[in-house]
Structures are given as C-alpha cells and as structure tokens.
Design a protein around this motif. Sequence first.
Motif, PDB file in Angstrom:
ATOM      1  N   ASP A  88       0.811  -1.217   0.000  1.00 29.46           N
ATOM      2  CA  ASP A  88       0.000   0.000   0.000  1.00 29.46           C
ATOM      3  C   ASP A  88       0.846   1.271   0.000  1.00 29.46           C
ATOM      4  O   ASP A  88       0.370   2.341   0.371  1.00 29.46           O
ATOM      5  CB  ASP A  88      -0.977   0.009   1.187  1.00 29.46           C
ATOM      6  N   GLU A  89       2.101   1.160  -0.433  1.00 30.90           N
ATOM      7  CA  GLU A  89       3.001   2.302  -0.489  1.00 30.90           C
ATOM      8  C   GLU A  89       3.417   2.606  -1.924  1.00 30.90           C
ATOM      9  O   GLU A  89       3.449   1.709  -2.772  1.00 30.90           O
ATOM     10  CB  GLU A  89       4.247   2.042   0.360  1.00 30.90           C
ATOM     11  N   GLN A  90       3.782   3.862  -2.178  1.00 32.83           N
ATOM     12  CA  GLN A  90       4.223   4.276  -3.507  1.00 32.83           C
ATOM     13  C   GLN A  90       5.384   5.248  -3.381  1.00 32.83           C
ATOM     14  O   GLN A  90       5.346   6.171  -2.565  1.00 32.83           O
ATOM     15  CB  GLN A  90       3.081   4.956  -4.267  1.00 32.83           C
ATOM     16  N   VAL A  91       6.406   5.027  -4.209  1.00 34.97           N
ATOM     17  CA  VAL A  91       7.580   5.898  -4.230  1.00 34.97           C
ATOM     18  C   VAL A  91       7.274   7.134  -5.074  1.00 34.97           C
ATOM     19  O   VAL A  91       6.860   7.020  -6.226  1.00 34.97           O
ATOM     20  CB  VAL A  91       8.800   5.150  -4.802  1.00 34.97           C
ATOM     21  N   THR A  92       7.481   8.310  -4.506  1.00 32.26           N
ATOM     22  CA  THR A  92       7.273   9.558  -5.243  1.00 32.26           C
ATOM     23  C   THR A  92       8.498   9.855  -6.113  1.00 32.26           C
ATOM     24  O   THR A  92       9.587   9.344  -5.844  1.00 32.26           O
ATOM     25  CB  THR A  92       7.040  10.726  -4.276  1.00 32.26           C
ATOM     26  N   PRO A  93       8.349  10.683  -7.157  1.00 34.60           N
ATOM     27  CA  PRO A  93       9.497  11.015  -8.015  1.00 34.60           C
ATOM     28  C   PRO A  93      10.687  11.589  -7.251  1.00 34.60           C
ATOM     29  O   PRO A  93      11.840  11.257  -7.540  1.00 34.60           O
ATOM     30  CB  PRO A  93       8.909  12.031  -8.993  1.00 34.60           C
ATOM     31  N   GLU A  94      10.436  12.457  -6.278  1.00 37.38           N
ATOM     32  CA  GLU A  94      11.538  13.040  -5.500  1.00 37.38           C
ATOM     33  C   GLU A  94      12.261  11.972  -4.694  1.00 37.38           C
ATOM     34  O   GLU A  94      13.490  11.958  -4.614  1.00 37.38           O
ATOM     35  CB  GLU A  94      11.019  14.141  -4.574  1.00 37.38           C
ATOM     36  N   LEU A  95      11.506  11.066  -4.106  1.00 35.19           N
ATOM     37  CA  LEU A  95      12.127   9.991  -3.341  1.00 35.19           C
ATOM     38  C   LEU A  95      12.922   9.069  -4.261  1.00 35.19           C
ATOM     39  O   LEU A  95      14.012   8.610  -3.908  1.00 35.19           O
ATOM     40  CB  LEU A  95      11.063   9.198  -2.575  1.00 35.19           C
ATOM     41  N   LYS A  96      12.388   8.801  -5.435  1.00 35.09           N
ATOM     42  CA  LYS A  96      13.110   7.981  -6.421  1.00 35.09           C
ATOM     43  C   LYS A  96      14.491   8.551  -6.689  1.00 35.09           C
ATOM     44  O   LYS A  96      15.499   7.818  -6.661  1.00 35.09           O
ATOM     45  CB  LYS A  96      12.315   7.908  -7.724  1.00 35.09           C
ATOM     46  N   GLU A  97      14.575   9.851  -6.951  1.00 36.95           N
ATOM     47  CA  GLU A  97      15.867  10.473  -7.241  1.00 36.95           C
ATOM     48  C   GLU A  97      16.795  10.401  -6.038  1.00 36.95           C
ATOM     49  O   GLU A  97      18.005  10.208  -6.194  1.00 36.95           O
ATOM     50  CB  GLU A  97      15.655  11.928  -7.681  1.00 36.95           C
ATOM     51  N   SER A  98      16.253  10.531  -4.842  1.00 34.79           N
ATOM     52  CA  SER A  98      17.071  10.426  -3.630  1.00 34.79           C
ATOM     53  C   SER A  98      17.632   9.017  -3.474  1.00 34.79           C
ATOM     54  O   SER A  98      18.784   8.836  -3.072  1.00 34.79           O
ATOM     55  CB  SER A  98      16.236  10.780  -2.398  1.00 34.79           C
ATOM     56  N   ILE A  99      16.810   8.025  -3.794  1.00 35.36           N
ATOM     57  CA  ILE A  99      17.237   6.627  -3.678  1.00 35.36           C
ATOM     58  C   ILE A  99      18.358   6.331  -4.662  1.00 35.36           C
ATOM     59  O   ILE A  99      19.390   5.746  -4.308  1.00 35.36           O
ATOM     60  CB  ILE A  99      16.039   5.686  -3.907  1.00 35.36           C
ATOM     61  N   LEU A 100      18.171   6.742  -5.921  1.00 40.43           N
ATOM     62  CA  LEU A 100      19.196   6.487  -6.935  1.00 40.43           C
ATOM     63  C   LEU A 100      20.495   7.205  -6.603  1.00 40.43           C
ATOM     64  O   LEU A 100      21.591   6.654  -6.788  1.00 40.43           O
ATOM     65  CB  LEU A 100      18.683   6.909  -8.308  1.00 40.43           C
ATOM     66  N   SER A 101      20.376   8.413  -6.094  1.00 41.08           N
ATOM     67  CA  SER A 101      21.570   9.150  -5.689  1.00 41.08           C
ATOM     68  C   SER A 101      22.275   8.447  -4.537  1.00 41.08           C
ATOM     69  O   SER A 101      23.506   8.357  -4.504  1.00 41.08           O
ATOM     70  CB  SER A 101      21.187  10.573  -5.283  1.00 41.08           C
ATOM     71  N   ALA A 102      21.512   7.915  -3.604  1.00 40.45           N
ATOM     72  CA  ALA A 102      22.082   7.253  -2.433  1.00 40.45           C
ATOM     73  C   ALA A 102      22.862   6.000  -2.810  1.00 40.45           C
ATOM     74  O   ALA A 102      23.982   5.787  -2.331  1.00 40.45           O
ATOM     75  CB  ALA A 102      20.969   6.898  -1.448  1.00 40.45           C
ATOM     76  N   ILE A 103      22.300   5.179  -3.682  1.00 40.83           N
ATOM     77  CA  ILE A 103      22.978   3.919  -3.984  1.00 40.83           C
ATOM     78  C   ILE A 103      24.201   4.125  -4.873  1.00 40.83           C
ATOM     79  O   ILE A 103      25.058   3.245  -4.976  1.00 40.83           O
ATOM     80  CB  ILE A 103      22.021   2.885  -4.612  1.00 40.83           C
ATOM     81  N   ASN A 104      24.296   5.306  -5.494  1.00 42.65           N
ATOM     82  CA  ASN A 104      25.465   5.626  -6.311  1.00 42.65           C
ATOM     83  C   ASN A 104      26.481   6.502  -5.588  1.00 42.65           C
ATOM     84  O   ASN A 104      27.493   6.880  -6.171  1.00 42.65           O
ATOM     85  CB  ASN A 104      25.024   6.329  -7.601  1.00 42.65           C
ATOM     86  N   SER A 105      26.209   6.839  -4.344  1.00 38.29           N
ATOM     87  CA  SER A 105      27.058   7.788  -3.627  1.00 38.29           C
ATOM     88  C   SER A 105      28.362   7.179  -3.133  1.00 38.29           C
ATOM     89  O   SER A 105      29.256   7.903  -2.705  1.00 38.29           O
ATOM     90  CB  SER A 105      26.300   8.358  -2.428  1.00 38.29           C
ATOM     91  N   GLN A 106      28.439   5.851  -3.140  1.00 35.71           N
ATOM     92  CA  GLN A 106      29.639   5.142  -2.681  1.00 35.71           C
ATOM     93  C   GLN A 106      29.897   5.335  -1.185  1.00 35.71           C
ATOM     94  O   GLN A 106      31.012   5.130  -0.705  1.00 35.71           O
ATOM     95  CB  GLN A 106      30.885   5.566  -3.477  1.00 35.71           C
TER      96      GLN A 106
END
Length: 259
Positions: A88-106
């Motif tokens: 019952d949850e949905q990822v918002t566009p802003e959260l998506k960008e934060s997630i992708l940035s986080a996993i690439n931050s090393q």
Amino acid sequence: MTKTTNTLAVALIVKNEAHNLEPCLQSVDGWVDEIIILDSGSTDQTLDIAKQYTDKVYIESDWQGFGKQRQRAQAYVESDFVLWLDADEQVTPELKESILSAINSQQTNTVYYVNRLSRAFGKEIKHSGWHPDWICRLYKTSEAQYSDSLVHEHVLVPSTHQKVYLDGVLKHNTFHYLHEYTAKTNQYIKLWSDQREGKKSSSVLKAISHALFRFIKMYILKKGFLDGRHGLVLALLSANVVFTRYADLWLRDYVKRQS
C-alpha cells in the motif's frame, strides 16, 4: 531509465493485496533492477498482478511472522541494495531520485531512512505522531536484515553504520474504511500478545493507564487535534488497540492460572 553503478532490488511481502499492489509496482517499474515478491498464500488476484511486473514471485505460506517472512524474501535478492516496500506504499518522483543518488554515492557503512506520509480514511495525516515517520527501508543487501519479530519488525542496523535521511516522501495509502483498520489491528493485537505471553505481565490497571497515555500522546502531545476529526478518531482507535493488547495479555495469564 537512470543508469546506476550499483544494482537495486525492491522487495515486498504480500497476501491478498490485489487492491493495492499495482500502484505500488507502477511507482518502481522501469528504474529498479529486480522486484522480489514473496506471497504468503493469496486467494485474490495478487499473484496475477505481481507476475505482470516481475518473474521473481515466490510463495512461502508457512507463516512464521513478519520478521521471518522479510528475512525469507531478502534471501531471494541478488542486487547490491534492497528497498523495502509494503503493497500500500508508492515511491514519489523526488524519493526515487534520492534513492538512486544514495545507492550511487559510494558511501560505506550506511543505511537509509525514508519519510512515510500516510493517508487514513481519505485524509493525509500530518500530525498525531504519524508524520514525520522515518523508517529504515534501504540498505546494502549484505549488511543488514530484519529482526525475527512476529509483528512490528524492524531493520537490525549495525552499530558501525550511519543513518542517512532521504529527501521526498513515501506515500502510504493505509485504511480507507473502519473495518479495514479493525481487521488489520486485530491481527497485530494477537501477534503482539503471542510474542509477549509468559514474558510480560499485565493487569486491567496497566491496560487502562497505557491506553489513556496513548490517547494523550497522540491527540495532545503529538497535536492530533490539528488533524481534525480524523485525529480524534485515530487517537481513540489507537487507545482502544493499546487497551485490548494489555487486556488480552492479562486475560491469557488469568485463563492459564485457572486451568
């Protein structure tokens, strides 16, 4: 699809979530590397919907609690990072960008928290202790996992790891109607009592005092009154859940002593 240097899986544990699942999966479709869905015995269209988005759909119907089920689901994850969602949850566009940035931050030795914004009975709840609602949902697959708890499971964050709080919100479409609330909380009440039976004492006085404190905390201290009638109803409902938990624990002990 945004390119990433690390791979990302979304993992869910589900049962009879056909009414929720598609918007959840749509919010991550196309930008994650794999979707892992572990079903515990759905009898609706949950599996059919899941298979439209991933071929990594598994069934483990011998339910041992929420924590154990999440551990089982994580065992299927092959990606570097895992993002946990509920149906019952949905990822918002802003959260998506934060997630992708986080996993690439090393960044090393890091777990990530998301801020969940819940909607109950048709209204977003922005007070009552419901928001902000920071929960650990993203981490390296090899570095953390969920606890064994039957209910109210949580990520076991290593003491060596820092906590990073991501931008954006995770939308949580919780209860639409009162019967949905009572059905879900009744399940949680039983699991809560199962987990504490024989380990924690209770009494009618404890049931009343804990329930009263829950109401005061939600409605006054956490400013539930600013959520209007919804805040009042949620505070009353939550107080009733707390009362029932402790009353159930006390009654179980009484029955055991009488037998």
